[in-house]
Design a protein around this motif. Sequence first.
Motif, PDB file in Angstrom:
ATOM      1  N   ALA A 140       1.396  42.702  -7.258  1.00 28.90           N
ATOM      2  CA  ALA A 140       0.798  41.415  -7.597  1.00 28.90           C
ATOM      3  C   ALA A 140      -0.724  41.511  -7.538  1.00 28.90           C
ATOM      4  O   ALA A 140      -1.283  42.134  -6.626  1.00 28.90           O
ATOM      5  N   ASP A 141      -1.380  40.938  -8.533  1.00 33.35           N
ATOM      6  CA  ASP A 141      -2.843  40.873  -8.633  1.00 33.35           C
ATOM      7  C   ASP A 141      -3.500  42.200  -9.017  1.00 33.35           C
ATOM      8  O   ASP A 141      -4.722  42.287  -9.052  1.00 33.35           O
ATOM      9  N   LYS A 142      -2.702  43.215  -9.346  1.00 34.69           N
ATOM     10  CA  LYS A 142      -3.257  44.492  -9.780  1.00 34.69           C
ATOM     11  C   LYS A 142      -3.477  44.485 -11.289  1.00 34.69           C
ATOM     12  O   LYS A 142      -2.783  43.794 -12.041  1.00 34.69           O
ATOM     13  N   SER A 143      -4.434  45.296 -11.728  1.00 38.71           N
ATOM     14  CA  SER A 143      -4.663  45.537 -13.149  1.00 38.71           C
ATOM     15  C   SER A 143      -3.967  46.822 -13.550  1.00 38.71           C
ATOM     16  O   SER A 143      -4.140  47.857 -12.882  1.00 38.71           O
ATOM     17  N   VAL A 144      -3.154  46.766 -14.613  1.00 36.59           N
ATOM     18  CA  VAL A 144      -2.340  47.900 -15.040  1.00 36.59           C
ATOM     19  C   VAL A 144      -2.778  48.335 -16.432  1.00 36.59           C
ATOM     20  O   VAL A 144      -3.002  47.497 -17.315  1.00 36.59           O
ATOM     21  N   LEU A 145      -2.873  49.637 -16.624  1.00 35.92           N
ATOM     22  CA  LEU A 145      -3.192  50.219 -17.927  1.00 35.92           C
ATOM     23  C   LEU A 145      -2.017  51.083 -18.367  1.00 35.92           C
ATOM     24  O   LEU A 145      -1.625  52.017 -17.651  1.00 35.92           O
ATOM     25  N   ILE A 146      -1.429  50.777 -19.519  1.00 26.24           N
ATOM     26  CA  ILE A 146      -0.328  51.558 -20.073  1.00 26.24           C
ATOM     27  C   ILE A 146      -0.897  52.445 -21.174  1.00 26.24           C
ATOM     28  O   ILE A 146      -1.400  51.947 -22.184  1.00 26.24           O
ATOM     29  N   VAL A 147      -0.818  53.755 -20.977  1.00 27.82           N
ATOM     30  CA  VAL A 147      -1.337  54.717 -21.950  1.00 27.82           C
ATOM     31  C   VAL A 147      -0.148  55.288 -22.716  1.00 27.82           C
ATOM     32  O   VAL A 147       0.630  56.077 -22.186  1.00 27.82           O
ATOM     33  N   GLY A 148      -0.012  54.874 -23.961  1.00 26.19           N
ATOM     34  CA  GLY A 148       1.142  55.220 -24.778  1.00 26.19           C
ATOM     35  C   GLY A 148       1.982  53.985 -24.995  1.00 26.19           C
ATOM     36  O   GLY A 148       2.972  53.769 -24.303  1.00 26.19           O
ATOM     37  N   TYR A 149       1.561  53.143 -25.942  1.00 20.99           N
ATOM     38  CA  TYR A 149       2.228  51.849 -26.105  1.00 20.99           C
ATOM     39  C   TYR A 149       3.159  51.869 -27.309  1.00 20.99           C
ATOM     40  O   TYR A 149       2.973  51.154 -28.289  1.00 20.99           O
ATOM     41  N   GLY A 150       4.178  52.740 -27.211  1.00 16.07           N
ATOM     42  CA  GLY A 150       5.268  52.692 -28.168  1.00 16.07           C
ATOM     43  C   GLY A 150       6.373  51.826 -27.595  1.00 16.07           C
ATOM     44  O   GLY A 150       6.131  50.903 -26.813  1.00 16.07           O
ATOM     45  N   SER A 151       7.619  52.137 -27.962  1.00 19.84           N
ATOM     46  CA  SER A 151       8.728  51.299 -27.512  1.00 19.84           C
ATOM     47  C   SER A 151       8.926  51.397 -25.994  1.00 19.84           C
ATOM     48  O   SER A 151       9.291  50.404 -25.349  1.00 19.84           O
ATOM     49  N   ILE A 152       8.676  52.574 -25.407  1.00 22.98           N
ATOM     50  CA  ILE A 152       8.814  52.699 -23.956  1.00 22.98           C
ATOM     51  C   ILE A 152       7.684  51.969 -23.255  1.00 22.98           C
ATOM     52  O   ILE A 152       7.901  51.258 -22.265  1.00 22.98           O
ATOM     53  N   GLY A 153       6.472  52.118 -23.758  1.00 17.15           N
ATOM     54  CA  GLY A 153       5.358  51.390 -23.160  1.00 17.15           C
ATOM     55  C   GLY A 153       5.573  49.890 -23.200  1.00 17.15           C
ATOM     56  O   GLY A 153       5.275  49.169 -22.235  1.00 17.15           O
ATOM     57  N   ALA A 154       6.094  49.391 -24.329  1.00 18.99           N
ATOM     58  CA  ALA A 154       6.374  47.954 -24.439  1.00 18.99           C
ATOM     59  C   ALA A 154       7.471  47.537 -23.462  1.00 18.99           C
ATOM     60  O   ALA A 154       7.411  46.453 -22.869  1.00 18.99           O
ATOM     61  N   ALA A 155       8.484  48.403 -23.271  1.00 22.70           N
ATOM     62  CA  ALA A 155       9.556  48.089 -22.320  1.00 22.70           C
ATOM     63  C   ALA A 155       9.024  48.059 -20.893  1.00 22.70           C
ATOM     64  O   ALA A 155       9.482  47.266 -20.065  1.00 22.70           O
ATOM     65  N   ILE A 156       8.049  48.913 -20.589  1.00 22.33           N
ATOM     66  CA  ILE A 156       7.428  48.879 -19.264  1.00 22.33           C
ATOM     67  C   ILE A 156       6.714  47.551 -19.065  1.00 22.33           C
ATOM     68  O   ILE A 156       6.835  46.916 -18.011  1.00 22.33           O
ATOM     69  N   GLU A 157       5.975  47.103 -20.078  1.00 19.09           N
ATOM     70  CA  GLU A 157       5.291  45.822 -19.933  1.00 19.09           C
ATOM     71  C   GLU A 157       6.289  44.677 -19.773  1.00 19.09           C
ATOM     72  O   GLU A 157       6.030  43.720 -19.023  1.00 19.09           O
ATOM     73  N   ASP A 158       7.425  44.746 -20.473  1.00 18.88           N
ATOM     74  CA  ASP A 158       8.455  43.722 -20.300  1.00 18.88           C
ATOM     75  C   ASP A 158       8.823  43.577 -18.825  1.00 18.88           C
ATOM     76  O   ASP A 158       9.014  42.456 -18.325  1.00 18.88           O
ATOM     77  N   ARG A 159       8.930  44.697 -18.143  1.00 16.40           N
ATOM     78  CA  ARG A 159       9.371  44.671 -16.746  1.00 16.40           C
ATOM     79  C   ARG A 159       8.241  44.363 -15.781  1.00 16.40           C
ATOM     80  O   ARG A 159       8.492  43.991 -14.631  1.00 16.40           O
ATOM     81  N   LEU A 160       7.012  44.517 -16.225  1.00 16.43           N
ATOM     82  CA  LEU A 160       5.870  44.122 -15.398  1.00 16.43           C
ATOM     83  C   LEU A 160       5.662  42.614 -15.406  1.00 16.43           C
ATOM     84  O   LEU A 160       5.046  42.064 -14.480  1.00 16.43           O
ATOM     85  N   ALA A 161       6.151  41.951 -16.439  1.00  8.16           N
ATOM     86  CA  ALA A 161       5.842  40.530 -16.654  1.00  8.16           C
ATOM     87  C   ALA A 161       6.080  39.641 -15.432  1.00  8.16           C
ATOM     88  O   ALA A 161       5.260  38.758 -15.144  1.00  8.16           O
ATOM     89  N   PRO A 162       7.185  39.788 -14.667  1.00  8.89           N
ATOM     90  CA  PRO A 162       7.406  38.863 -13.541  1.00  8.89           C
ATOM     91  C   PRO A 162       6.577  39.177 -12.295  1.00  8.89           C
ATOM     92  O   PRO A 162       6.668  38.440 -11.314  1.00  8.89           O
ATOM     93  N   PHE A 163       5.794  40.257 -12.298  1.00 11.87           N
ATOM     94  CA  PHE A 163       5.182  40.723 -11.058  1.00 11.87           C
ATOM     95  C   PHE A 163       3.766  40.198 -10.828  1.00 11.87           C
ATOM     96  O   PHE A 163       3.066  40.670  -9.932  1.00 11.87           O
ATOM     97  N   GLU A 164       3.334  39.250 -11.640  1.00  7.43           N
ATOM     98  CA  GLU A 164       2.059  38.568 -11.416  1.00  7.43           C
ATOM     99  C   GLU A 164       0.877  39.533 -11.398  1.00  7.43           C
ATOM    100  O   GLU A 164      -0.040  39.409 -10.575  1.00  7.43           O
ATOM    101  N   CYS A 165       0.903  40.502 -12.328  1.00  3.62           N
ATOM    102  CA  CYS A 165      -0.237  41.407 -12.454  1.00  3.62           C
ATOM    103  C   CYS A 165      -1.446  40.617 -12.949  1.00  3.62           C
ATOM    104  O   CYS A 165      -1.325  39.677 -13.737  1.00  3.62           O
ATOM    105  N   ALA A 166      -2.618  41.023 -12.497  1.00  8.66           N
ATOM    106  CA  ALA A 166      -3.830  40.341 -12.932  1.00  8.66           C
ATOM    107  C   ALA A 166      -4.084  40.574 -14.412  1.00  8.66           C
ATOM    108  O   ALA A 166      -4.562  39.682 -15.121  1.00  8.66           O
TER     109      ALA A 166
END
Length: 316
Positions: A140-166
């Motif tokens: 929570a409150d962390k800044s996340v950088l996804i390097v490689g935003y294909g289908s797996i990168g997008a799926a990672i962001e899907d799962r980050l959504a509920p965690f209140e990342c900054a």
Amino acid sequence: MTADVWLPLPADEIEGLPAPAESSLTYRFWDGGADFPADPADCVFYAVPYMTPMETAVRPLAAMTSVRVVQTLTAGIDHVQPGLAALPPGVRLCNAKGVHEASTAELALALVLASLRGVPGFVRGQDQEEWRSGFYPALADKSVLIVGYGSIGAAIEDRLAPFECARVARVARSARATERGEVRALADLPALLPKADVVILSTPLTERTKGLVSAEFLGRMRDGALLVNVARGPVVDTKALLAEVESGRITAALDVTDPEPLPAGHPLWHAPGVLISPHVGGSTSAFAPRAKRLLASQLTRFTAGEPLDNVVLTTG
């Protein structure tokens, strides 16, 4: 001559395959064993065995003079690329987009949470009957950088959504817009890295991304940042990473390493702040049903003369 399909799973275990009598195809089972199931020259569709060494994956390619499709069951294609030059022109190489997104994204999130919350230390403490209480970082409150935003990168962001990342920033080979927001180009990494608390690598291994995570890349990461690699080991310069983690400036969670498998005695095993999992991002219970659906769909399209999904390149 027959029109053979080489499958890494028995055909009777894959629901929805075109019937041999109707498709004029003969299904052959080959999981990478020493003996080929038939003459490779008769193979028109080659589904590469999963989790086999590169040498195994490419071994029949030079003799596959009639092949029209090479289908991997991995998101990456680096393990078959060395054999592509031996193929005739016009062969379509397809990857397994849609098969590994869920399980790889799950593991990426698990590695982030385990590393931040100190789970490896808790396990060691349990082994020694030690109660290791205290304050630990949260996602929570962390800044996340996804390097490689294909289908797996997008799926990672899907799962980050509920965690209140900054903030979640996205980087891919080229810039583009998505429903979630802007995707920046690789050239923007120098400006983005100092702003990220967590950097997740999910990029394919290409000539451009090999060694992408260099001493310079790591040096731009902020103090205390976490690097998570669910991509490929050679994306990261291991020597440069060791220098950073041994200094204690950053931490890392690695599902893939270079070399791989990581040999006994390698300094990564005991480097401070490093969590290692043995390249298990895709090898879960989610793999088989998705892989079977992909093979059935692709072969149905192939026999009907329809465009295939996930075509990465065509030899020529």
